[in-house]
Design an enzyme around this catalytic site. Structure first.
Site, short mmCIF file in Angstrom:
data_model
loop_
_atom_site.label_atom_id
_atom_site.label_comp_id
_atom_site.label_asym_id
_atom_site.label_seq_id
_atom_site.Cartn_x
_atom_site.Cartn_y
_atom_site.Cartn_z
CD GLN A 32 -3.03 8.25 3.23
OE1 GLN A 32 -3.93 9.05 3.10
NE2 GLN A 32 -3.04 6.74 3.08
CG ASP A 156 -12.51 3.59 9.21
OD1 ASP A 156 -12.61 4.61 9.21
OD2 ASP A 156 -11.92 2.79 9.34
CB SER A 157 -13.45 7.38 3.93
OG SER A 157 -13.91 8.59 4.37
N1 AAT Z 1 -10.16 3.63 11.33
C1 AAT Z 1 -9.98 5.06 11.56
C2 AAT Z 1 -8.95 5.66 10.32
C3 AAT Z 1 -9.33 6.26 9.26
S1 AAT Z 1 -8.10 5.88 7.87
C4 AAT Z 1 -9.03 6.02 6.60
C5 AAT Z 1 -8.45 5.25 5.38
O1 AAT Z 1 -9.19 5.46 4.01
C6 AAT Z 1 -7.00 5.58 5.10
O2 AAT Z 1 -5.91 4.36 5.44
C7 AAT Z 1 -6.99 5.83 3.50
O3 AAT Z 1 -5.74 5.53 3.15
C8 AAT Z 1 -8.09 5.28 2.99
N2 AAT Z 1 -8.86 5.85 2.11
C9 AAT Z 1 -8.94 6.91 1.45
N3 AAT Z 1 -9.45 7.18 0.19
C10 AAT Z 1 -9.67 5.95 -0.01
C11 AAT Z 1 -10.48 5.27 -1.17
N4 AAT Z 1 -10.75 6.05 -2.43
N5 AAT Z 1 -10.45 3.85 -1.46
C12 AAT Z 1 -10.05 3.16 -0.51
N6 AAT Z 1 -9.51 3.69 0.87
C13 AAT Z 1 -9.29 5.17 0.98
C14 AAT Z 1 -10.61 7.41 9.12
C15 AAT Z 1 -10.13 8.43 9.80
C16 AAT Z 1 -11.03 9.41 9.95
C17 AAT Z 1 -10.59 10.69 10.32
C18 AAT Z 1 -11.41 12.02 10.71
N7 AAT Z 1 -10.88 12.99 10.89
#
Ligand code: AAT
Length: 278
Positions: A32, A156-157
């Protein structure tokens, strides 16, 4: 408007604008586009693909509610898994619980963790705790391989786009069930009740089919679309509405309290309607 502003185009008809002080970092990772900026209103802010992930000013609304609600619902959580959450905010909250022996962070993008450590130390500060294990893997694959492993799983995705799509799927929830211990429970961030009603309804139905207890709760996140945010819980045994409050640990928090925990499950009628609709 004077100065430089960042706007997140949150829906086709809605944006949120924040005045920038400066851009601290910008890069394209293998997964990303990542930026860390400093803002007037909320301090430092992490952007992924131009979507606000977290800000130092309002992160605790979200991180405390995604972590302490499940951890206090479980009477003795020892092992926790966080999927996503590379900024470290959820981990920082998890390790406040004295019963936690191991917290595994599975983040797909190592650059999120590296930048959080460098630019967001208030959020990332728990990542070096001895109980924390960080794995740079896809969370979907990780839960597929685990069985009877975790007391609590927290997702927390990012929004359901790109690598996070599978984290909102029925198959993933079945694998989460299997990765949990026989009395385990799970929480995921499930987007805005104003703008993602159909998604929330489908997730709640999936969870109700898979878990004996399925619940929805709400918080406020000023920088997320609509400002009101949902979390979905699936639990094998413990009900978040029947916590024995005499037994929960005293935690240093700025948003979460037992009263806020209980109030978060009081759903306004427009949210209840999302769940009731055929
Ligand atoms: N603490 C709030 C921040 C987040 S970030 C969510 C994270 O999920 C990102 O760093 C991304 O790289 C990770 N991520 C995405 N897909 C996967 C996956 N399949 N496996 C592991 N990690 C993943 C959440 C923000 C919410 C936003 C709402 N608008």
């Amino acid at each position: 408007m004077q100065g430089i502003w960042f706007s997140e185009l949150q829906t086709p008809g809605l944006g949120l604008s924040i005045k920038l002080k400066r851009t601290l970092h910008h890069e394209k990772t293998p997964y990303q586009e990542l930026a860390v900026v400093d803002t007037e209103a909320y301090g430092r802010m992490l952007l992924l693909d131009n979507i606000i992930q977290t800000t130092v000013g309002d992160e605790f609304f979200y991180h405390e509610m995604i972590a302490h609600v499940p951890l206090n619902t479980h009477p003795h959580p020892r092992t926790a898994l966080v999927i996503g959450g590379g900024d470290g905010g959820v981990i920082r909250e998890i390790i406040k619980h004295p019963s936690i022996e191991k917290a595994v962070l599975v983040e797909i993008d190592a650059r999120v963790v590296a930048n959080a450590r460098e630019y967001l130390p208030e959020i990332a500060c728990g990542l070096d705790d001895a109980r924390v294990e960080i794995r740079f893997e896809d969370g979907i694959e990780h839960v597929r391989q685990m069985e009877n492993t975790y007391d609590v799983i927290i997702v927390d995705s990012t929004d359901p786009i790109g690598p996070a799509v599978g984290l909102f799927s029925t198959e993933f929830y079945r694998n989460v069930y299997r990765a949990l211990k026989p009395d385990g429970l799970f929480v995921a961030q499930t987007e805005s009740p104003l703008f993602n009603a159909r998604l929330i309804r489908r997730i709640q139905r999936d969870l109700a089919e898979i878990f004996p207890i399925a619940r929805l709760y709400l918080t406020t996140v000023p920088t997320y679309p609509g400002g009101i945010w949902s979390f979905s819980m699936g639990s094998k045994e413990y009900d978040p509405l029947e916590v024995d409050w005499r037994k929960v640990p005293q935690l240093a928090t700025r948003f979460y309290t037992p009263a806020v925990h209980q109030a978060a499950f009081a759903l306004p009628p427009f949210v209840q309607d999302i769940l009731n609709k055929k």
